[in-house]
Design a protein around this motif. Structure first.
Motif, PDB file in Angstrom:
ATOM      1  N   SER A   1      53.830 137.471  58.078  1.00  0.00           N
ATOM      2  CA  SER A   1      53.149 138.087  56.937  1.00  0.00           C
ATOM      3  C   SER A   1      53.949 137.937  55.657  1.00  0.00           C
ATOM      4  CB  SER A   1      52.889 139.568  57.207  1.00  0.00           C
ATOM      5  OG  SER A   1      54.105 140.292  57.270  1.00  0.00           O
TER       6      SER A   1
ATOM      7  N   ASP B   1      49.453 138.828  51.394  1.00  0.00           N
ATOM      8  CA  ASP B   1      50.345 137.778  51.890  1.00  0.00           C
ATOM      9  C   ASP B   1      51.657 137.781  51.119  1.00  0.00           C
ATOM     10  OD1 ASP B   1      48.564 136.974  49.793  1.00  0.00           O
ATOM     11  OD2 ASP B   1      49.288 134.918  49.987  1.00  0.00           O
TER      12      ASP B   1
ATOM     13  N   SER C   1      53.497 142.081  46.824  1.00  0.00           N
ATOM     14  CA  SER C   1      52.769 140.904  47.290  1.00  0.00           C
ATOM     15  C   SER C   1      53.284 139.656  46.586  1.00  0.00           C
ATOM     16  CB  SER C   1      51.274 141.055  46.988  1.00  0.00           C
ATOM     17  OG  SER C   1      50.617 139.816  47.130  1.00  0.00           O
TER      18      SER C   1
ATOM     19  N   GLN D   1      53.721 133.203  52.121  1.00  0.00           N
ATOM     20  CA  GLN D   1      52.574 133.146  51.237  1.00  0.00           C
ATOM     21  C   GLN D   1      51.607 132.038  51.663  1.00  0.00           C
ATOM     22  OE1 GLN D   1      55.749 132.470  50.484  1.00  0.00           O
ATOM     23  NE2 GLN D   1      56.424 133.497  48.621  1.00  0.00           N
ATOM     24  N   VAL D   2      50.382 132.138  51.164  1.00  0.00           N
ATOM     25  CA  VAL D   2      49.365 131.125  51.417  1.00  0.00           C
ATOM     26  C   VAL D   2      48.918 130.591  50.066  1.00  0.00           C
ATOM     27  CG1 VAL D   2      47.105 130.650  52.398  1.00  0.00           C
ATOM     28  CG2 VAL D   2      48.635 132.290  53.532  1.00  0.00           C
TER      29      VAL D   2
ATOM     30  N   SER E   1      51.414 136.809  46.677  1.00  0.00           N
ATOM     31  CA  SER E   1      50.251 135.927  46.571  1.00  0.00           C
ATOM     32  C   SER E   1      50.507 134.912  45.467  1.00  0.00           C
ATOM     33  CB  SER E   1      48.989 136.737  46.249  1.00  0.00           C
ATOM     34  OG  SER E   1      48.672 137.612  47.308  1.00  0.00           O
TER      35      SER E   1
END
Length: 743
Positions: free
Chosen positions: A248, A227, A324, A251-252, A326
């Motif tokens: 995509s 993510d 990433s 972020q989560v 994340s």
């Protein structure tokens, strides 16, 4: 010596393919920039290296286009312990304590995924605070949306508010204030700016430096997924309505994981601060930005073993691991030999704590994967995007504008007042901010709805006032004066609580800087903010730039958000906006003049804003604010409220809301002036016993308007009309209108 491989992953384009297809352009690198990389390396960069440069040289990470303007900011005075360049800025507040604060934008992600975009905006700014060793104590927001009746806007509002609430409430940091405005300019490009404030014992201050060859690079927190890959590049490009946006790149976040990371990081700094060399969060551009920046600031190199990076998805490539975004991840540089003790704090919290590399003295940034060297670039070259000089052109609308003022239509002043109170930008936002927990930690003194929030400094007599302020309509009409106005309004909100303004952060939200008119707006806004910052002694100690806020070539209004912090040396000085008792004398402080260009009444009656703004006498505005502050700290006043959107009529109504009182006021001017807007104007109530000392202090800056009454009616008698309305009638209009428009 590990041997360099040119093509780490068989399924990725090789260096020649990248050059031939110009893949780098899709990642935001120009042909000129790519050629510079080739010349510096003496070879073609591979896929991973090209990705590193695309992220680190993006505007979001490098500020390569805005940096020439940002360097003009005044950022040093007697309080500054840390200015721009680190996770957050830090100011001395006495007693070995410091306040730490910064603002960030999460505009593009919030437009695409409102909940996750806003939530991770909160998450990221909190990491900036605790990475310095500080305990976060408050979050504020500044939100700009389009037409409130639009289903698209309502979807964005629901998602953004839920995201801020869901993250802030779960992690246990109060959301104490902010701003929410509505204008068609933000219809396709909402702005989500978030500010966080923390407290720090000065001897625990840590910065993001990777010093000492052989010291270990410790990865802590959550695992790395796919993510947010290329999130920094995504934030450095405008939207195109004909294309699906890159979800995509959003972020989560997990607030419960962030709470563990926050508490463990603060504990580690408190217990092992002498062996923790540097701390930095993994924000934009993830692992590459945090580690490369730390190495560069220390003049060192770094080698990372990507096989050690904890992953939550299978078969991740070096490119993915490095880019990433994340969440809930931090980098600590720890003196060699002490890493096990520091790791234990994180493993006890069920968090990853893994050595992934070490600091080197060769000034190279090197990555290994599967036993091979997959990237080898100079650190200082990776972190130093090429300087960009952009032209500026004054927009034609500014060249042609005059200060001739819009003349509002006020045939029924009572009806106009009600209409203004119902405007989405003025109306109460309580229906939305009630979702935010503003009282967790039990230190919030002034909650959302006041001029500024106030949070107690636990264990002391001190408190901190904080606000975010913005008015893009003024900046659109005159970027320089709009910049001045933004910081003056922030300051008047702070002094209205009885606090001394001590410093600012910012979020500079603009369109495409390659447009000379946009760049002119940016430069002029910064110049206006900078001038006032020096006059009122509030250095710019941190901030953020968000460019490319436009859709299909149409930019938002220039929107410089100013976040300001003020200091109460005693909580006894805290002042609020509500009238306190019948019989108190009501004063207007500051100069009221017929100034309507850019005002709420102009926008309400015409659907747009136009005309130039009157110049601001900054020294006079500061003198007025200084007197207001002295009056508050001398306890000469019972209430203070700044006069902003909607003018005196709106402010006079607001001081009565939530009280059993009314007011009888007389204005020696046409009724239209009750709706004019100008900086450094206040409405103040004073007990009769303090009237003489208040008037002596204020001199000709204060004009007596009337008094607070037991009869709950607002009566405002002007030269040509009278407003005579039940307070309950206008209060219900103020409280209910936004909620009704959102249905």
């Amino acid at each position: 010596m590990v041997e360099m491989v040119s093509n780490p992953m068989a399924n990725e384009p090789n260096p020649t393919d990248i050059q031939t297809t110009k893949l780098y352009e899709a990642w935001g690198l120009t042909e000129h920039e790519y050629d510079l990389i080739v010349d510096e390396l003496g070879r073609l960069p591979n896929y991973t290296e090209t990705g590193l440069f695309s992220a680190m040289w993006s505007e979001h990470c490098s500020y390569k286009k805005s940096k020439p303007v940002l360097r003009t900011f005044w950022s040093k005075n007697e309080r500054v312990l840390q200015g721009p360049g680190e996770g957050a800025g830090i100011l001395d507040i006495g007693d070995n304590q410091a306040v730490v604060f910064k603002a960030e934008s999460h505009n593009h992600p919030s437009a695409v995924e409102p909940y996750e975009g806003a939530a991770t905006g909160v998450e990221g700014i909190l990491r900036d605070i605790f990475s310095m060793g500080a305990q976060p104590i408050a979050v504020l927001d500044s939100l700009q949306f389009g037409d409130v009746t639009s289903k698209q806007t309502q979807r964005l509002i629901d998602g953004v508010v839920a995201g801020i609430a869901g993250y802030g409430n779960a992690i246990g940091i109060p959301t104490v204030g902010g701003a929410m405005n509505f204008d068609a300019t933000y219809q396709h490009n909402p702005l989500v700016n978030v500010m966080a404030v923390g407290l720090l014992d000065q001897d625990l201050l840590h910065v993001g430096k990777a010093e000492g060859a052989g010291n270990v690079v410790l990865y802590v927190g959550a695992t790395t997924g796919r993510d947010g890959i290329q999130g920094a590049t995504f934030a450095s490009a405008e939207f195109d309505s004909s294309e699906d946006q890159n979800r995509s790149a959003v972020q989560v976040g997990d607030p419960f994981m962030e709470k563990l990371v926050m508490d463990a990081t603060i504990q580690a700094i408190q217990e092992y601060g002498d062996v923790i060399v540097g701390v930095q969060d993994m924000g934009a551009a993830g692992l590459v930005s945090s580690t490369a920046e730390m190495a560069d600031k220390a003049g060192m190199g770094m080698i990372l073993d990507l096989d050690q990076v904890p992953q939550r998805e299978e078969n991740m490539t070096p490119y993915e691991l490095m880019l990433s975004e994340s969440q809930e991840r931090m980098i600590l540089v720890v003196k060699k030999g002490h890493e096990d003790a520091v790791k234990q704090i994180f493993t006890d919290a069920d968090l990853n704590a893994i050595v992934i590399g070490e600091v080197t003295d060769n000034k190279q940034y090197q990555l290994t994967f599967d036993g091979a060297l997959v990237a080898d670039v100079p650190v200082d070259f990776l972190t130093s995007a090429p300087k960009v000089e952009l032209p500026q052109t004054e927009p034609a609308r500014l060249v042609e504008a005059t200060t001739a003022q819009y003349q509002p239509e006020v045939t029924d002043a009572t009806a106009v007042l009600k209409q203004l109170l119902a405007q989405p930008t003025i109306a109460s936002k309580a229906a939305l901010y009630r979702h935010f927990d503003c009282s967790v930690r039990a230190d919030t003194v002034i909650k959302p709805g006041g001029d500024a929030a106030v949070v107690r400094v636990r264990g002391t007599e001190k408190a901190l006032a904080m606000t975010t302020d913005i008015n893009s309509r003024y900046t659109y009409l005159n970027p320089y004066i709009g910049g001045q106005w933004a910081i003056l309004e922030a300051a008047q909100n702070i002094v209205a609580t009885g606090a001394e303004p001590i410093g600012i952060t910012d979020c500079l939200n603009f369109g495409n800087p390659d447009d000379p008119e946009i760049y002119y707006e940016l430069a002029q806004s910064v110049a206006g903010i900078n001038e006032v910052a020096q006059v009122i002694n509030t250095p710019v100690i941190s901030g953020n730039v968000s460019l490319y806020n436009e859709t299909d070539g149409t930019a938002i209004y220039p929107t410089p958000m100013v976040g300001m912090v003020g200091l109460h040396t005693s909580t006894d000085d805290i002042t609020t906006i509500q009238a306190k008792q019948a019989g108190d004398v009501v004063y207007l402080v500051g100069e009221l003049k017929a100034q309507f260009n850019g005002s709420e009444i102009q926008h309400m009656q015409t659907g747009s804003v136009s005309g130039d703004l009157f110049s601001i006498n900054v020294d006079h505005a500061q003198a007025v604010q200084a007197k207001i502050l002295e009056a508050a700290q001398s306890h000469y006043v019972n209430s203070i409220h700044d006069i902003a959107e909607g003018g005196l009529g709106v402010a006079a109504s607001e001081i009565l809301f939530g009280t059993p009182f009314g007011a009888e006021l007389t204005l020696a001017a046409p009724i239209g002036n009750a709706f004019s807007e100008a900086p450094s104007m206040f409405i103040v109530t004073v007990a009769p016993a303090e009237q003489a000392v208040f008037e002596a202090l204020m001199g000709d800056e204060a004009t007596k308007l009337g008094e607070i009454t037991e009869n709950p009616t607002l009566k405002l008698v002007a030269q040509d009309q009278t407003i005579n309305v039940s307070v309950s009638d206008v209060e219900s209009m103020y409280k209910d209108s936004l909620w009704q428009q959102l249905q």
